[in-house]
Motif scaffolding. Structure first.
Motif, PDB file in Angstrom:
ATOM      1  N   SER A 150       4.545   0.096   6.665  1.00 22.08           N
ATOM      2  CA  SER A 150       4.594  -1.293   7.136  1.00 22.08           C
ATOM      3  C   SER A 150       4.285  -2.288   6.016  1.00 22.08           C
ATOM      4  CB  SER A 150       3.654  -1.499   8.328  1.00 22.08           C
ATOM      5  OG  SER A 150       2.325  -1.287   7.941  1.00 22.08           O
ATOM      6  N   THR A 151       3.856  -1.797   4.862  1.00 28.45           N
ATOM      7  CA  THR A 151       3.584  -2.705   3.743  1.00 28.45           C
ATOM      8  C   THR A 151       4.477  -2.446   2.530  1.00 28.45           C
ATOM      9  OG1 THR A 151       1.912  -1.311   2.686  1.00 28.45           O
ATOM     10  CG2 THR A 151       1.140  -2.805   4.418  1.00 28.45           C
ATOM     11  N   ASN A 162       2.132   3.469   3.056  1.00 27.16           N
ATOM     12  CA  ASN A 162       2.050   2.740   4.323  1.00 27.16           C
ATOM     13  C   ASN A 162       3.361   1.975   4.516  1.00 27.16           C
ATOM     14  OD1 ASN A 162       1.625   0.856   6.364  1.00 27.16           O
ATOM     15  ND2 ASN A 162      -0.580   0.729   5.939  1.00 27.16           N
ATOM     16  N   MET A 173       0.871  -1.185   0.000  1.00 30.92           N
ATOM     17  CA  MET A 173       0.000   0.000   0.000  1.00 30.92           C
ATOM     18  C   MET A 173       0.899   1.222   0.000  1.00 30.92           C
ATOM     19  SD  MET A 173      -3.062  -0.820   2.665  1.00 30.92           S
ATOM     20  CE  MET A 173      -2.280  -2.008   3.722  1.00 30.92           C
TER      21      MET A 173
HETATM   22  C1  LIG Z   1      -0.793  -0.074   7.099  1.00 30.54           C
HETATM   23  O1  LIG Z   1      -0.765  -1.474   6.893  1.00 30.54           O
HETATM   24  C2  LIG Z   1      -0.953  -2.257   8.055  1.00 30.54           C
HETATM   25  C3  LIG Z   1      -0.751  -3.715   7.684  1.00 30.54           C
HETATM   26  O2  LIG Z   1      -1.574  -4.110   6.630  1.00 30.54           O
HETATM   27  C4  LIG Z   1      -2.338  -1.980   8.612  1.00 30.54           C
HETATM   28  O3  LIG Z   1      -2.535  -2.732   9.793  1.00 30.54           O
HETATM   29  C5  LIG Z   1      -2.464  -0.489   8.908  1.00 30.54           C
HETATM   30  O4  LIG Z   1      -3.790  -0.201   9.329  1.00 30.54           O
HETATM   31  C6  LIG Z   1      -2.126   0.324   7.680  1.00 30.54           C
HETATM   32  N1  LIG Z   1      -2.090   1.741   8.025  1.00 30.54           N
HETATM   33  C7  LIG Z   1      -2.726   2.659   7.317  1.00 30.54           C
HETATM   34  C8  LIG Z   1      -2.565   4.071   7.779  1.00 30.54           C
HETATM   35  O5  LIG Z   1      -3.421   2.395   6.342  1.00 30.54           O
END
Ligand SMILES: *[C@@H]1O[C@H](CO)[C@@H](O)[C@H](O)[C@H]1NC(C)=O
Ligand SMILES: *[C@@H]1O[C@H](CO)[C@@H](O)[C@H](O)[C@H]1NC(C)=O
Ligand SMILES: *[C@@H]1O[C@H](CO)[C@@H](O)[C@H](O)[C@H]1NC(C)=O
Length: 246
Positions: free
Chosen positions: A204-205, A202, A199
């Protein structure tokens, strides 16, 4: 004093040179194609089965790393052919062709050429981004690029103006239903990063920038003016110190 100043300017310039392109989710780009052997593990370290589906190398300053993986790794884009950049007379295809590709590779920055786009200078077709499609490929129809051999005497225009659109990989990319085509190879360890469905924005992805994390500057070796910046910075310190000591 001028030495301090020039050292400072050199540092400033080299940091300016390492700026990645912060591109919008939709826009204009160019598209070329390159040979990627079936099963080859490209710069991101995506699995070999990813080569069974449409994949691209993205130009370095948009890819976000000068080596190994970058933030673009794993991202999917819907590319739509507009017209070839080089065709006399100009060619406009009668059919609109689109393809959803996944970024698995890096197209190295060069002084000229289609992957030469930087934040301050587009390539010679006016595009900041170039998508280099792995083609021919199992995952791309052999007749994907429109042509008119009767008029032009050849079938491959080489470079196309395209529109790109950032799309989620899941459902859009033909490889997204094949587990073997997703993710990165194990044997590269932390040297690989290929999210199945990153994403954008984001952290973390998405993948970090390998070269930024490891302090490797973007490859600017083809420019005589910027070649100076490829020297390790401690050389400047040594020069500086020797100037002071003299
Ligand atoms: C980013 O990705 C993580 C893992 O999929 C998810 O838990 C989180 O809500 C996301 N954060 C946003 C701001 O979209
Ligand atoms: C496409 O390529 C031509 C060069 O043939 C260029 O002049 C033009 O600005 C490019 N962009 C579009 C959207 O056609
Ligand atoms: C890709 O773009 C084309 C042209 O705009 C559109 O017709 C098609 O539905 C798009 N495909 C996807 C998967 O977004």
């Amino acid at each position: 004093m001028p030495y301090f100043l020039s050292f400072f300017l050199l540092c400033l310039l080299s940091s300016v040179l390492s700026q990645w392109i912060d591109y919008p989710n939709d826009g204009l780009a160019t598209m070329t194609h390159y040979t990627l052997p079936s099963g080859y593990i490209a710069a991101c370290g995506c699995t070999s089965a990813s080569t069974d589906y449409p994949t691209v190398a993205l130009s370095q300053m948009a890819y976000g790393s000068s080596t190994s993986y970058g933030p673009a790794c794993g991202r999917c884009f819907n590319l739509t052919l507009l017209n070839p950049v080089i065709a006399t007379p100009p060619f406009f295809p009668s059919v609109v062709k689109s393809i959803v590709v996944k970024v698995t590779d890096l197209c190295p920055l060069s002084q000229t050429g289609w992957c030469s786009g930087t934040t301050s200078k587009p390539n010679s077709a006016g595009a900041y981004l170039n998508f280099d499609l792995a083609y021919p490929s199992k995952g791309v129809p052999d007749d994907f690029f429109p042509s008119d051999e009767v008029v032009y005497g050849y079938t491959d225009f080489g470079v196309w103006n395209v529109t790109y659109q950032s799309v989620p990989c899941l459902d859009s990319w033909t490889g997204s239903n094949s587990l073997a085509a997703l993710g990165s190879v194990k044997n590269l360890g932390s040297g690989a990063c290929c999210p199945a469905d990153p994403m954008p924005g984001n952290a973390s992805t998405t993948c970090p920038s390998f070269s930024e994390q490891n302090g490797i500057p973007p490859d600017t070796t083809t420019s005589s003016a910027t070649a100076v910046f490829m020297l390790p910075q401690n050389i400047f310190v040594v020069i500086l110190l020797s100037v002071i000591l003299i």
